[in-house]
Design a protein around this motif. Structure first.
Motif, short mmCIF file in Angstrom:
data_model
loop_
_atom_site.label_atom_id
_atom_site.label_comp_id
_atom_site.label_asym_id
_atom_site.label_seq_id
_atom_site.Cartn_x
_atom_site.Cartn_y
_atom_site.Cartn_z
N MET A 263 0.83 -1.20 0.00
CA MET A 263 0.00 0.00 0.00
C MET A 263 0.86 1.25 0.00
SD MET A 263 -2.79 1.30 2.84
CE MET A 263 -1.53 2.07 3.88
N GLU A 264 0.55 2.20 -0.86
CA GLU A 264 1.27 3.47 -0.89
C GLU A 264 0.54 4.50 -0.04
OE1 GLU A 264 1.87 4.82 -4.84
OE2 GLU A 264 3.22 3.17 -5.38
N LEU A 265 1.31 5.31 0.65
CA LEU A 265 0.75 6.34 1.50
C LEU A 265 0.08 7.42 0.65
CD1 LEU A 265 0.62 7.01 4.55
CD2 LEU A 265 2.57 8.55 4.17
N GLU A 266 -1.13 7.81 1.03
CA GLU A 266 -1.90 8.83 0.32
C GLU A 266 -2.27 9.96 1.27
OE1 GLU A 266 -5.26 6.95 -1.49
OE2 GLU A 266 -4.05 5.37 -2.44
N LEU A 267 -2.76 11.05 0.69
CA LEU A 267 -3.13 12.20 1.51
C LEU A 267 -4.24 11.85 2.50
CD1 LEU A 267 -3.05 15.15 -1.04
CD2 LEU A 267 -1.51 14.76 0.88
N ARG A 268 -5.17 10.98 2.09
CA ARG A 268 -6.26 10.62 3.00
C ARG A 268 -5.72 9.89 4.23
NH1 ARG A 268 -8.09 5.28 2.12
NH2 ARG A 268 -7.04 4.23 0.37
N HIS A 269 -4.61 9.17 4.07
CA HIS A 269 -3.99 8.50 5.21
C HIS A 269 -3.39 9.52 6.17
CE1 HIS A 269 -3.42 5.03 2.16
NE2 HIS A 269 -4.57 4.88 2.82
N LEU A 270 -2.79 10.57 5.62
CA LEU A 270 -2.24 11.63 6.47
C LEU A 270 -3.35 12.34 7.24
CD1 LEU A 270 0.46 13.24 4.13
CD2 LEU A 270 0.78 11.55 5.93
N LYS A 271 -4.50 12.51 6.60
CA LYS A 271 -5.63 13.14 7.28
C LYS A 271 -6.12 12.28 8.45
CE LYS A 271 -7.30 15.62 3.19
NZ LYS A 271 -8.40 15.76 2.19
N ILE A 272 -6.09 10.97 8.27
CA ILE A 272 -6.49 10.07 9.35
C ILE A 272 -5.51 10.18 10.51
CG2 ILE A 272 -6.59 7.62 9.99
CD1 ILE A 272 -7.79 7.10 7.19
N ILE A 273 -4.21 10.17 10.20
CA ILE A 273 -3.20 10.27 11.26
C ILE A 273 -3.34 11.59 12.00
CG2 ILE A 273 -0.72 10.37 11.68
CD1 ILE A 273 -0.43 8.59 9.13
N ARG A 274 -3.54 12.66 11.26
CA ARG A 274 -3.70 13.96 11.91
C ARG A 274 -4.96 13.99 12.77
NH1 ARG A 274 -4.88 19.13 8.24
NH2 ARG A 274 -6.80 17.91 7.99
N ALA A 275 -6.06 13.40 12.29
CA ALA A 275 -7.31 13.40 13.05
C ALA A 275 -7.14 12.65 14.37
CB ALA A 275 -8.42 12.78 12.22
N ILE A 276 -6.42 11.52 14.35
CA ILE A 276 -6.19 10.76 15.59
C ILE A 276 -5.37 11.59 16.56
CG2 ILE A 276 -5.10 8.70 16.56
CD1 ILE A 276 -5.76 7.27 13.89
N ASP A 277 -4.34 12.23 16.05
CA ASP A 277 -3.50 13.05 16.92
C ASP A 277 -4.29 14.19 17.54
OD1 ASP A 277 -0.87 14.02 17.95
OD2 ASP A 277 -1.33 15.70 16.59
N GLU A 278 -5.11 14.88 16.72
CA GLU A 278 -5.87 16.02 17.22
C GLU A 278 -6.94 15.58 18.22
OE1 GLU A 278 -7.30 17.89 13.70
OE2 GLU A 278 -5.43 18.98 13.32
N ALA A 279 -7.56 14.41 17.96
CA ALA A 279 -8.62 13.94 18.85
C ALA A 279 -8.07 13.33 20.13
CB ALA A 279 -9.50 12.93 18.12
N GLY A 280 -6.88 12.76 20.03
CA GLY A 280 -6.26 12.15 21.21
C GLY A 280 -6.70 10.74 21.49
N SER A 281 -7.61 10.20 20.68
CA SER A 281 -8.03 8.81 20.84
C SER A 281 -8.69 8.35 19.56
CB SER A 281 -9.01 8.66 22.01
OG SER A 281 -10.31 9.11 21.66
N LEU A 282 -8.71 7.04 19.33
CA LEU A 282 -9.35 6.50 18.14
C LEU A 282 -10.86 6.67 18.20
CD1 LEU A 282 -6.53 5.25 17.59
CD2 LEU A 282 -7.75 3.25 16.67
N THR A 283 -11.42 6.60 19.40
CA THR A 283 -12.87 6.73 19.53
C THR A 283 -13.32 8.11 19.08
OG1 THR A 283 -12.89 5.16 21.37
CG2 THR A 283 -14.81 6.59 21.12
N ARG A 284 -12.69 9.15 19.62
CA ARG A 284 -13.08 10.51 19.26
C ARG A 284 -12.75 10.81 17.80
NH1 ARG A 284 -11.29 11.29 24.64
NH2 ARG A 284 -9.18 11.87 23.96
#
Length: 319
Positions: free
Chosen positions: A1-22
């Motif tokens: 799998m190649e890294l895409e922008l949508r993957h970066l958005k997911i990583i950023r969202a997890i970091d900003e939310a502080g948890s996978l649930t949020r």
């Protein structure tokens, strides 16, 4: 799998939310789906991106590296998308193009490009030898854009009212008939033309003064024998009545050769001008881009200029 922008958005969202649930709630995903996507991303990158426990999710050193890049790439891609959208919409919204220019191939090239790209948008042109007149017409709202030129670093007209941007910066070449004794030279010193008669096109800029000053530095006073329109200038050069000067973008013409001048004593700047408050101002970045493309094409249609450009920096079309 190649890294895409949508993957970066997911990583950023997890970091900003502080948890996978949020993060899953913010992204509108099921937590199991988000967890599965994160595992696939981590496998592709070769390690864990977050440490997860009851307190939430915290980035690992690898996660910090990826997040650092994401903070640069995601805003840059958003800006690129917005700029591309503005570029497209700016020309779709304009109802007409009113172009003015001094006589030369660039105005015709820009007209052709706009007419081809926007066949349903009316385009009108006005040509004049006077750059002062062009500046006044744009300032008064009677033209949308002026494609003109100035000698060296001279200030264009109405500079306090209009926006002027560089389309290209060219050396001035000498025009010789193909039978002229110096026509075969790769380069000429201005002093070699001290005894020639000169033909010029009219104009109200400072080019005549700049030329006279360059000749004085070369040790002679030029003999301005003729002033005529472009076609007549070319004819007089072809038949050997005179020599002339031209911007290096001057297209190849039968019976005429263009030759660089040593040390580039004369420079011509092509400019596009518009009023910042005019309705057409929103299209200015797009029109400027097209004008620069026309200039670049014109430069490479003259093989001698194309070779000259490869050996001289600071000239040609701006990047």
């Amino acid at each position: 799998m190649e890294l895409e922008l949508r993957h970066l958005k997911i990583i950023r969202a997890i970091d900003e939310a502080g948890s996978l649930t949020r993060a899953a709630t913010a992204l509108g995903l099921a937590q199991s789906a988000l967890s599965g996507q994160l595992k696939r991303i981590e496998r592709a990158l070769g390690g864990a991106l977050f440490e997860r426990d009851r307190a939430g999710a915290r980035p690992t050193p690898l996660g910090e590296l990826v997040l650092h890049r994401a903070r640069v790439l995601l805003p840059a891609m958003r800006e690129l998308h917005e700029e591309a959208t503005r570029f497209t919409n700016s020309l779709e919204d304009i109802q007409r193009f009113r172009l003015g220019g001094t006589h030369g191939p660039l105005l015709g090239g820009l007209l052709d490009r706009l007419a081809g790209l926007y066949p349903t948008t009316p385009v009108s042109t006005l040509t004049t030898w006077s750059i002062e007149e062009l500046g006044g017409l744009v300032a008064a709202g009677r033209l949308d854009f002026a494609l003109a030129g100035v000698c060296g670093e001279s200030t264009p007209p109405a500079a306090d009212q209009l926006v002027w941007r560089a389309v290209g910066r060219d050396p001035v070449f000498v025009l010789l008939g193909e039978d002229h004794p110096l026509a075969g030279e790769g380069e000429l010193h201005l002093s070699q033309l001290a005894r020639e008669k000169w033909v010029f096109a009219p104009g109200d800029g400072c080019f005549g003064d700049c030329f006279a000053a360059a000749c004085a530095r070369a040790g002679f006073t030029p003999v301005p024998a003729y002033e005529a329109d472009t076609s007549s200038c070319i004819h007089l050069v072809q038949v050997g009545r005179a020599v002339g000067l031209c911007r290096a973008t001057f297209p190849p013409v039968p019976g005429v050769v263009t030759t660089p001048l040593a040390d580039t004593p004369l420079v011509w700047r092509h400019l596009l001008g518009w009023h910042p408050d005019a309705p057409a101002a929103g299209a200015a970045p797009s029109v400027l881009l097209h004008a620069r493309s026309v200039h670049e094409e014109a430069a490479h249609r003259n093989p001698r200029y194309a070779r000259w450009l490869s050996e001289h920096e600071g000239f040609g079309t701006p990047a």
